[in-house]
Structures are given as C-alpha cells and as structure tokens.
Design a protein around this motif. Structure first.
Motif, PDB file in Angstrom:
ATOM      1  N   LEU A   1       0.812  -1.212   0.000  1.00  0.00           N
ATOM      2  CA  LEU A   1       0.000   0.000   0.000  1.00  0.00           C
ATOM      3  C   LEU A   1       0.848   1.266   0.000  1.00  0.00           C
ATOM      4  O   LEU A   1       0.399   2.322  -0.445  1.00  0.00           O
ATOM      5  CB  LEU A   1      -0.927   0.022   1.219  1.00  0.00           C
ATOM      6  CG  LEU A   1      -1.926  -1.134   1.325  1.00  0.00           C
ATOM      7  CD1 LEU A   1      -2.734  -1.009   2.598  1.00  0.00           C
ATOM      8  CD2 LEU A   1      -2.835  -1.163   0.112  1.00  0.00           C
ATOM      9  N   ILE A   2       2.054   1.144   0.534  1.00  0.00           N
ATOM     10  CA  ILE A   2       2.960   2.288   0.627  1.00  0.00           C
ATOM     11  C   ILE A   2       4.345   1.844   0.165  1.00  0.00           C
ATOM     12  O   ILE A   2       4.781   0.730   0.466  1.00  0.00           O
ATOM     13  CB  ILE A   2       3.031   2.823   2.069  1.00  0.00           C
ATOM     14  CG1 ILE A   2       1.705   3.497   2.446  1.00  0.00           C
ATOM     15  CG2 ILE A   2       4.161   3.837   2.237  1.00  0.00           C
ATOM     16  CD1 ILE A   2       1.663   4.034   3.858  1.00  0.00           C
ATOM     17  N   GLU A   3       5.020   2.691  -0.553  1.00  0.00           N
ATOM     18  CA  GLU A   3       6.366   2.382  -1.067  1.00  0.00           C
ATOM     19  C   GLU A   3       7.362   3.377  -0.489  1.00  0.00           C
ATOM     20  O   GLU A   3       7.127   4.588  -0.515  1.00  0.00           O
ATOM     21  CB  GLU A   3       6.352   2.468  -2.594  1.00  0.00           C
ATOM     22  CG  GLU A   3       7.690   2.179  -3.243  1.00  0.00           C
ATOM     23  CD  GLU A   3       7.587   2.290  -4.753  1.00  0.00           C
ATOM     24  OE1 GLU A   3       8.060   3.307  -5.306  1.00  0.00           O
ATOM     25  OE2 GLU A   3       7.004   1.367  -5.365  1.00  0.00           O
ATOM     26  N   ARG A   4       8.456   2.860   0.027  1.00  0.00           N
ATOM     27  CA  ARG A   4       9.447   3.747   0.636  1.00  0.00           C
ATOM     28  C   ARG A   4      10.289   4.434  -0.428  1.00  0.00           C
ATOM     29  O   ARG A   4      10.690   3.835  -1.412  1.00  0.00           O
ATOM     30  CB  ARG A   4      10.344   2.943   1.586  1.00  0.00           C
ATOM     31  CG  ARG A   4      11.211   3.837   2.463  1.00  0.00           C
ATOM     32  CD  ARG A   4      11.788   3.061   3.615  1.00  0.00           C
ATOM     33  NE  ARG A   4      12.443   3.931   4.562  1.00  0.00           N
ATOM     34  CZ  ARG A   4      12.935   3.538   5.721  1.00  0.00           C
ATOM     35  NH1 ARG A   4      12.844   2.259   6.070  1.00  0.00           N
ATOM     36  NH2 ARG A   4      13.502   4.389   6.545  1.00  0.00           N
ATOM     37  N   ARG A   5      10.561   5.708  -0.209  1.00  0.00           N
ATOM     38  CA  ARG A   5      11.391   6.517  -1.099  1.00  0.00           C
ATOM     39  C   ARG A   5      12.599   7.046  -0.323  1.00  0.00           C
ATOM     40  O   ARG A   5      12.602   7.051   0.905  1.00  0.00           O
ATOM     41  CB  ARG A   5      10.568   7.689  -1.648  1.00  0.00           C
ATOM     42  CG  ARG A   5       9.428   7.268  -2.581  1.00  0.00           C
ATOM     43  CD  ARG A   5       9.981   6.631  -3.839  1.00  0.00           C
ATOM     44  NE  ARG A   5       8.930   6.226  -4.757  1.00  0.00           N
ATOM     45  CZ  ARG A   5       8.408   7.016  -5.692  1.00  0.00           C
ATOM     46  NH1 ARG A   5       8.817   8.280  -5.786  1.00  0.00           N
ATOM     47  NH2 ARG A   5       7.490   6.569  -6.516  1.00  0.00           N
TER      48      ARG A   5
ATOM     49  N   PHE B   1       2.209   6.876  -1.195  1.00  0.00           N
ATOM     50  CA  PHE B   1       0.984   6.125  -0.973  1.00  0.00           C
ATOM     51  C   PHE B   1       0.483   5.624  -2.323  1.00  0.00           C
ATOM     52  O   PHE B   1       0.152   6.413  -3.211  1.00  0.00           O
ATOM     53  CB  PHE B   1      -0.066   7.014  -0.303  1.00  0.00           C
ATOM     54  CG  PHE B   1      -1.411   6.357  -0.177  1.00  0.00           C
ATOM     55  CD1 PHE B   1      -1.532   5.110   0.428  1.00  0.00           C
ATOM     56  CD2 PHE B   1      -2.550   6.968  -0.659  1.00  0.00           C
ATOM     57  CE1 PHE B   1      -2.769   4.490   0.535  1.00  0.00           C
ATOM     58  CE2 PHE B   1      -3.791   6.358  -0.549  1.00  0.00           C
ATOM     59  CZ  PHE B   1      -3.900   5.114   0.047  1.00  0.00           C
ATOM     60  N   LYS B   2       0.412   4.300  -2.492  1.00  0.00           N
ATOM     61  CA  LYS B   2       0.076   3.701  -3.786  1.00  0.00           C
ATOM     62  C   LYS B   2      -1.409   3.360  -3.911  1.00  0.00           C
ATOM     63  O   LYS B   2      -1.902   3.129  -5.008  1.00  0.00           O
ATOM     64  CB  LYS B   2       0.910   2.431  -3.998  1.00  0.00           C
ATOM     65  CG  LYS B   2       2.416   2.710  -4.010  1.00  0.00           C
ATOM     66  CD  LYS B   2       3.216   1.423  -4.083  1.00  0.00           C
ATOM     67  CE  LYS B   2       2.995   0.695  -5.387  1.00  0.00           C
ATOM     68  NZ  LYS B   2       3.850  -0.509  -5.498  1.00  0.00           N
ATOM     69  N   GLY B   3      -2.110   3.281  -2.775  1.00  0.00           N
ATOM     70  CA  GLY B   3      -3.518   2.924  -2.842  1.00  0.00           C
ATOM     71  C   GLY B   3      -3.706   1.423  -2.928  1.00  0.00           C
ATOM     72  O   GLY B   3      -2.773   0.641  -2.723  1.00  0.00           O
ATOM     73  N   PHE B   4      -4.902   0.995  -3.282  1.00  0.00           N
ATOM     74  CA  PHE B   4      -5.194  -0.428  -3.311  1.00  0.00           C
ATOM     75  C   PHE B   4      -6.338  -0.690  -4.288  1.00  0.00           C
ATOM     76  O   PHE B   4      -7.068   0.209  -4.686  1.00  0.00           O
ATOM     77  CB  PHE B   4      -5.582  -0.944  -1.932  1.00  0.00           C
ATOM     78  CG  PHE B   4      -6.381   0.038  -1.139  1.00  0.00           C
ATOM     79  CD1 PHE B   4      -5.750   0.869  -0.210  1.00  0.00           C
ATOM     80  CD2 PHE B   4      -7.741   0.180  -1.342  1.00  0.00           C
ATOM     81  CE1 PHE B   4      -6.488   1.799   0.495  1.00  0.00           C
ATOM     82  CE2 PHE B   4      -8.470   1.110  -0.619  1.00  0.00           C
ATOM     83  CZ  PHE B   4      -7.838   1.920   0.301  1.00  0.00           C
ATOM     84  N   THR B   5      -6.478  -1.949  -4.682  1.00  0.00           N
ATOM     85  CA  THR B   5      -7.481  -2.306  -5.668  1.00  0.00           C
ATOM     86  C   THR B   5      -8.768  -2.765  -4.992  1.00  0.00           C
ATOM     87  O   THR B   5      -8.793  -3.083  -3.810  1.00  0.00           O
ATOM     88  CB  THR B   5      -6.976  -3.439  -6.567  1.00  0.00           C
ATOM     89  OG1 THR B   5      -6.823  -4.627  -5.768  1.00  0.00           O
ATOM     90  CG2 THR B   5      -5.645  -3.071  -7.210  1.00  0.00           C
ATOM     91  N   GLU B   6      -9.822  -2.856  -5.774  1.00  0.00           N
ATOM     92  CA  GLU B   6     -11.101  -3.342  -5.268  1.00  0.00           C
ATOM     93  C   GLU B   6     -10.987  -4.794  -4.816  1.00  0.00           C
ATOM     94  O   GLU B   6     -11.525  -5.175  -3.775  1.00  0.00           O
ATOM     95  CB  GLU B   6     -12.170  -3.208  -6.348  1.00  0.00           C
ATOM     96  CG  GLU B   6     -13.546  -3.672  -5.912  1.00  0.00           C
ATOM     97  CD  GLU B   6     -14.594  -3.470  -6.988  1.00  0.00           C
ATOM     98  OE1 GLU B   6     -15.661  -4.111  -6.891  1.00  0.00           O
ATOM     99  OE2 GLU B   6     -14.339  -2.683  -7.930  1.00  0.00           O
ATOM    100  N   ASP B   7     -10.271  -5.612  -5.591  1.00  0.00           N
ATOM    101  CA  ASP B   7     -10.097  -7.024  -5.225  1.00  0.00           C
ATOM    102  C   ASP B   7      -9.382  -7.165  -3.882  1.00  0.00           C
ATOM    103  O   ASP B   7      -9.745  -8.016  -3.059  1.00  0.00           O
ATOM    104  CB  ASP B   7      -9.313  -7.772  -6.306  1.00  0.00           C
ATOM    105  CG  ASP B   7     -10.128  -8.000  -7.575  1.00  0.00           C
ATOM    106  OD1 ASP B   7     -11.372  -7.918  -7.481  1.00  0.00           O
ATOM    107  OD2 ASP B   7      -9.532  -8.255  -8.632  1.00  0.00           O
TER     108      ASP B   7
END
Length: 295
Positions: A135-139, A146-152
């Motif tokens: 859900l989150i990617e470190r930089r 914050f990458k978000g998420f899918t419905e599935d």
C-alpha cells in the motif's frame, strides 16, 4: 512506554472491577485477577501496590480487601492508556481522511513526526506495516509514496474481517457481566448517542468512533495476528470509503444507528440477535465500500 500504558489500562480495569464490589469484600487471588484483566501477574502486583498506596486496598496476599471505594477521578485518561503506536495510528488515519489523501500522495515521515508530536521511529514502524501489503512504497530521504489499493484487495480483506468480527461478537456476548469490557461498551454507546445528537456539525468524528467500537468488539477474542492485521483493516474499511464525500453525513448517521442496534444486541447476550445485527452492519459497510470504487 508499552509497559506503562499496559499498567495504566490494567489500573483502570481494576477500578472498574472494584466498582462492582463493596467495602470489606475480599479481592480475587492474583492469578484470577491476571486472567480477568488480561495482564501478567507482575502487572497485577504493580496495580495492587498502587491501590494500597492510595488506600483503596488493604491487606496482603489472599487477605486483600476493598478498603475504600475509589473515586472516578482515580482513573488514568484515555490518552495515558494508549500506546505510542495506537496514537500514531489514530492521528495518521485522521490525517489521511481530513487531507483527502489519494493514491500518488507523497508522505514525509519527518513532517508527520512533527505534526503528531512523536519520534520518527514510531512513524516509520507504523508505515512499514503498510509497506508489507504494497500500500505504501518507501522513497529516499524519509519519504513514502501512498500507492492505494485495488477493489479485489479490499474485498479479500473484507472477507477476513467478517469472519473474525462475527466470531468476536458472539464471544463478546458470552463474557461475564463483571468484565470491564461491558463498561467500555456502555461508554461507547453514550458517545454514539452524543454524536447522533450533533451529527450536522460532527459527522466527520464518526471515523474515530467507528474504529474504536470495532476494535472493542474484536478485543473479546485477543489474537496477536489479527491485532497487527487490523491496522490494514482499519485503513480500508474505516477510512477509505469515506473518501467518497457524497452523502457522507447521511451514511455516517445510518452507520451510527446500525452501531446502536449492534450494541443493543450485544447487551441482550442473545446469540441470534448478535449475529443478525453484526451481519446487517457488515453487509452495509461492504456496500458502502464497493460504492467508493464507483459501483
């Protein structure tokens, strides 16, 4: 920090237990108190020592009695019984909701640490939990995406939530009347009525109340894996669907009334009523979540 908050929470629970007793009545043995309060015997002894120092408890060992009924002011505040991780979680979720944060948003842990008044270590530990689920990617340079998420992803997680919460709700209804959790449920019930009476001005405040209510239900069946996993469940189901601002006030009012029916079912201790109220509310929450994906 952790041991201090555990002790203070146990102290409050002990106060609640004493409130159901009478002056002069003997206290349960330490091993019984340990099981009842859900803490170690070491923590129990620490609580009893403080109770004795304040004059609430007298005697030693199996001869301890309630010497003086503690006043309500003896309780530690809610803020003092929350661990740093719990405080970070609550503040982070509110920040995400109030800021209307969307996928692609950059998160700076140094800025969050200053905003929340905590160390960067606490922020980093919290964000790392989301990183495991993608859900989150470190930089670089203390940054996160914050990458978000899918419905599935959300639907699969919801299935886990349903299974665990129904199990917890049924176990909740089986708890002894003297268990401290019932007074917590009564307090949360009062908060629901208060919020319902001020819904026009405070409908945004439902998010935190929603989170605390469901965590209380799930606490009836402590599970270290679910406790850790629930951070993600909280994020998806108590916050994400509220990014859809359409009819937010009405949706929250409906959810409050569903909670009150759920709470009434728990107090009834009727398993059929509890199962029905729990299923009804979770079904409504699922529909709300799916609508947030544009269904």
């Amino acid at each position: 920090m952790k041991s201090d908050t555990v002790y203070k929470a146990a102290f409050n629970d002990m106060l609640q237990l004493l409130a159901t007793s009478s002056v002069g009545v003997a206290l349960p043995p330490e091993h019984n108190l340990s099981r009842h309060l859900g803490v170690s015997r070491t923590t129990v002894r620490k609580v009893l020592l403080e109770m004795a120092a304040r004059g609430f408890v007298a005697g030693e060992g199996r001869s301890r009695i309630l010497a003086h009924m503690p006043p309500e002011s003896a309780r530690f505040s809610d803020a003092e019984t929350q661990s740093t991780s719990s405080q970070v979680e609550r503040q982070f979720m509110e920040w995400m909701l109030r800021g209307d944060t969307k996928p692609g948003t950059l998160i700076n842990e140094l800025e969050l640490a200053r905003l929340f008044g905590v160390g960067t270590t606490g922020i980093r530990e919290f964000l790392n939990r989301f990183q495991r689920f993608g859900l989150i990617e470190r930089r670089p340079n203390a940054g996160w995406l914050f990458k978000g998420f899918t419905e599935d992803f959300a639907i699969e997680l919801f299935e886990i939530r349903e299974m665990f919460e129904i199990r917890s709700a049924l176990a909740f209804a089986e708890l002894r009347p003297a268990a401290p959790i019932w007074s917590r449920l009564r307090a949360i019930e009062r908060e629901h009525h208060e919020l319902l009476g001020e819904i026009d001005e405070r409908f945004h405040d439902f998010s935190d109340l929603d989170n605390r209510f469901h965590r209380l239900v799930n606490s009836a069946v402590p599970n270290r894996f679910i406790d850790d996993f629930y951070d993600i469940i909280t994020f998806i189901f108590h916050y994400h669907y509220q990014w859809n601002k359409r009819d937010e006030r009405h949706r929250n009012e409906v959810a409050i009334n569903e909670h009150l029916a759920y709470i009434a079912a728990l107090f009834s201790r009727d398993r059929d009523q509890v199962r029905a109220a729990c299923n009804r509310h979770l079904s409504s929450a699922r529909m709300t979540m799916l609508r947030s994906f544009g269904r």
